[in-house]
Design a protein around this motif. Structure first.
Motif, mmCIF file in Angstrom:
data_model
loop_
_atom_site.group_PDB
_atom_site.id
_atom_site.type_symbol
_atom_site.label_atom_id
_atom_site.label_comp_id
_atom_site.label_asym_id
_atom_site.label_seq_id
_atom_site.Cartn_x
_atom_site.Cartn_y
_atom_site.Cartn_z
ATOM 1 N N LEU A 1 1.089 -1.270 -0.267
ATOM 2 C CA LEU A 1 0.019 0.089 0.033
ATOM 3 C C LEU A 1 0.866 0.952 0.176
ATOM 4 O O LEU A 1 2.072 1.325 0.646
ATOM 5 N N LEU A 2 0.391 2.103 -0.676
ATOM 6 C CA LEU A 2 1.132 2.912 -0.607
ATOM 7 C C LEU A 2 1.111 4.342 0.455
ATOM 8 O O LEU A 2 -0.468 4.964 0.830
ATOM 9 N N SER A 3 1.852 5.184 0.585
ATOM 10 C CA SER A 3 1.336 6.088 1.676
ATOM 11 C C SER A 3 2.082 7.367 1.226
ATOM 12 O O SER A 3 1.086 8.597 1.782
ATOM 13 N N TYR A 4 3.388 7.326 0.125
ATOM 14 C CA TYR A 4 3.566 8.786 0.221
ATOM 15 C C TYR A 4 4.734 8.649 -1.797
ATOM 16 O O TYR A 4 5.244 7.705 -1.611
ATOM 17 N N TRP A 5 3.886 9.748 -2.347
ATOM 18 C CA TRP A 5 4.781 9.892 -3.611
ATOM 19 C C TRP A 5 5.043 11.571 -3.284
ATOM 20 O O TRP A 5 4.812 12.489 -2.506
ATOM 21 N N ASP A 6 6.735 11.613 -3.677
ATOM 22 C CA ASP A 6 6.981 12.560 -4.407
ATOM 23 C C ASP A 6 7.441 12.899 -5.521
ATOM 24 O O ASP A 6 8.598 12.014 -5.921
ATOM 25 N N SER B 1 15.634 0.714 -0.145
ATOM 26 C CA SER B 1 15.946 0.758 1.226
ATOM 27 C C SER B 1 14.499 0.700 2.095
ATOM 28 O O SER B 1 13.129 1.614 2.059
ATOM 29 N N PHE B 2 14.493 -1.072 2.123
ATOM 30 C CA PHE B 2 13.395 -1.529 2.465
ATOM 31 C C PHE B 2 14.010 -1.535 4.023
ATOM 32 O O PHE B 2 15.451 -1.750 4.519
ATOM 33 N N ARG B 3 13.233 -0.972 5.448
ATOM 34 C CA ARG B 3 13.354 -1.747 6.676
ATOM 35 C C ARG B 3 12.080 -1.544 7.357
ATOM 36 O O ARG B 3 11.183 -0.651 7.348
ATOM 37 N N GLY B 4 12.044 -2.687 8.358
ATOM 38 C CA GLY B 4 10.372 -3.073 8.820
ATOM 39 C C GLY B 4 9.490 -3.405 8.146
ATOM 40 O O GLY B 4 9.618 -4.158 7.315
ATOM 41 N N VAL B 5 8.413 -2.332 7.966
ATOM 42 C CA VAL B 5 7.688 -2.044 7.259
ATOM 43 C C VAL B 5 7.271 -1.384 5.943
ATOM 44 O O VAL B 5 6.366 -1.934 4.869
ATOM 45 N N SER C 1 4.137 -3.078 3.873
ATOM 46 C CA SER C 1 3.579 -3.889 3.758
ATOM 47 C C SER C 1 2.685 -3.973 4.251
ATOM 48 O O SER C 1 2.884 -3.734 5.949
ATOM 49 N N PHE C 2 1.224 -4.724 3.688
ATOM 50 C CA PHE C 2 0.173 -5.311 5.032
ATOM 51 C C PHE C 2 -0.172 -6.112 4.910
ATOM 52 O O PHE C 2 -0.097 -7.132 4.033
ATOM 53 N N LYS D 1 -5.241 -10.001 8.413
ATOM 54 C CA LYS D 1 -4.691 -8.867 9.711
ATOM 55 C C LYS D 1 -5.451 -7.943 10.434
ATOM 56 O O LYS D 1 -5.553 -7.231 10.601
ATOM 57 N N GLN D 2 -4.967 -7.048 8.335
ATOM 58 C CA GLN D 2 -5.925 -5.715 8.260
ATOM 59 C C GLN D 2 -4.853 -4.994 8.873
ATOM 60 O O GLN D 2 -5.345 -3.370 9.825
ATOM 61 N N ARG D 3 -3.553 -5.237 8.961
ATOM 62 C CA ARG D 3 -2.644 -4.491 9.439
ATOM 63 C C ARG D 3 -1.002 -4.510 9.099
ATOM 64 O O ARG D 3 -0.861 -5.331 8.537
ATOM 65 N N PRO D 4 -0.372 -3.238 8.585
ATOM 66 C CA PRO D 4 1.094 -3.446 8.236
ATOM 67 C C PRO D 4 2.069 -4.508 9.247
ATOM 68 O O PRO D 4 1.419 -5.158 10.663
ATOM 69 N N VAL D 5 2.970 -5.086 8.826
ATOM 70 C CA VAL D 5 3.609 -6.087 8.758
ATOM 71 C C VAL D 5 4.881 -5.720 8.469
ATOM 72 O O VAL D 5 4.842 -5.576 7.394
ATOM 73 N N LYS D 6 5.957 -6.946 9.264
ATOM 74 C CA LYS D 6 7.122 -6.385 8.372
ATOM 75 C C LYS D 6 7.334 -7.239 7.376
ATOM 76 O O LYS D 6 6.571 -8.438 6.649
#
Length: 240
Positions: A54-59, A80-84, A109-110, A114-119
């Motif tokens: 899921l996208l959270s930010y565009w620049d 730059s993959f880190r955490g979720v 990553s979603f 469980k409908q939540r972010p995941v690593k």
């Protein structure tokens, strides 16, 4: 790095024969989808893994609008993959290799069950191989500063053509809604032809939701905050 070639279609252009901004953003989304598919992470594979990006930010930096029938190269490079969280560069170049658009983006990553972010797991990370920031765009804060004064504009009803395979409004559609609201507010400008667009996404709008564009100005440009009736933000779009 991953690239594909395409050509500006008549259906993607405005009355002047220029490619619409929403069509350019769609090319970027298509590029990431093609890349993921070609390394084996198809939509069906991710669905089986109960995962989605899921996208959270565009620049996005746009030098100009491509013209009807123009040949383009569209590319992406994850980094730059880190955490979720994961980042992707994008670009659109003309047939001579000149930049038309450059962009960076932030995704998460979603877990669709469980409908939540995941690593981010190795299973969805390793297929991309080498990851690097090839554009080196300036870092910018993900949050867009909202002006103190916001003017309410005409609401937009979410319809089926706004919805994507995740069953909510597609990220490009928020940019289109913001651009249309801006042009209605400033009809003398007629169209937006280039500059910078930043968009942050806070919550997903569903079918039949009413989205209210709230227009204001901050130190960097014009801001359209797309909200519900309770003032909760779906997306903030800054246009310079």
């Amino acid at each position: 790095m991953y690239e594909f070639q395409d050509r500006v279609r008549y259906s993607e252009t405005d009355e002047d024969g220029d490619m619409k901004v929403v069509a350019m953003v769609n090319y970027l989304q298509d590029c990431s989808t093609f890349h993921s598919t070609d390394v084996g992470l198809t939509v069906e594979r991710l669905r089986a893994l109960q995962r989605a990006w899921l996208l959270s930010y565009w620049d996005i930096y746009i030098e100009r609008l491509p013209r009807l029938c123009e040949r383009l190269v569209i590319g992406t490079s994850p980094h730059s993959f880190r955490g979720v969280i994961a980042h992707r560069n994008f670009w659109i170049r003309d047939a001579e290799g000149r930049d038309i658009l450059r962009a960076d983006s932030q995704w998460f990553s979603f877990d669709t069950e469980k409908q939540r972010p995941v690593k981010i797991s190795e299973e969805v990370l390793l297929p991309f191989g080498e990851r690097r920031d090839v554009l080196g765009l300036p870092e910018s804060p993900r949050r867009i500063t909202l002006p103190e004064k916001l003017e309410r504009l005409s609401p937009v009803l979410v319809q089926r053509h706004h919805i994507d395979s995740n069953h909510h409004v597609n990220n490009a559609q928020y940019i289109e809604m913001a651009a249309e609201a801006l042009l209605r507010a400033f009809p003398e400008h007629r169209k937006w032809t280039g500059g910078r667009i930043r968009a942050e996404y806070q919550r997903a709008a569903l079918l039949n939701a009413q989205i209210i564009p709230m227009l204001g100005r901050n130190e960097d440009g014009l801001v359209l905050s797309l909200q519900n009736e309770r003032g909760e933000v779906y997306a903030n779009v800054e246009i310079r």
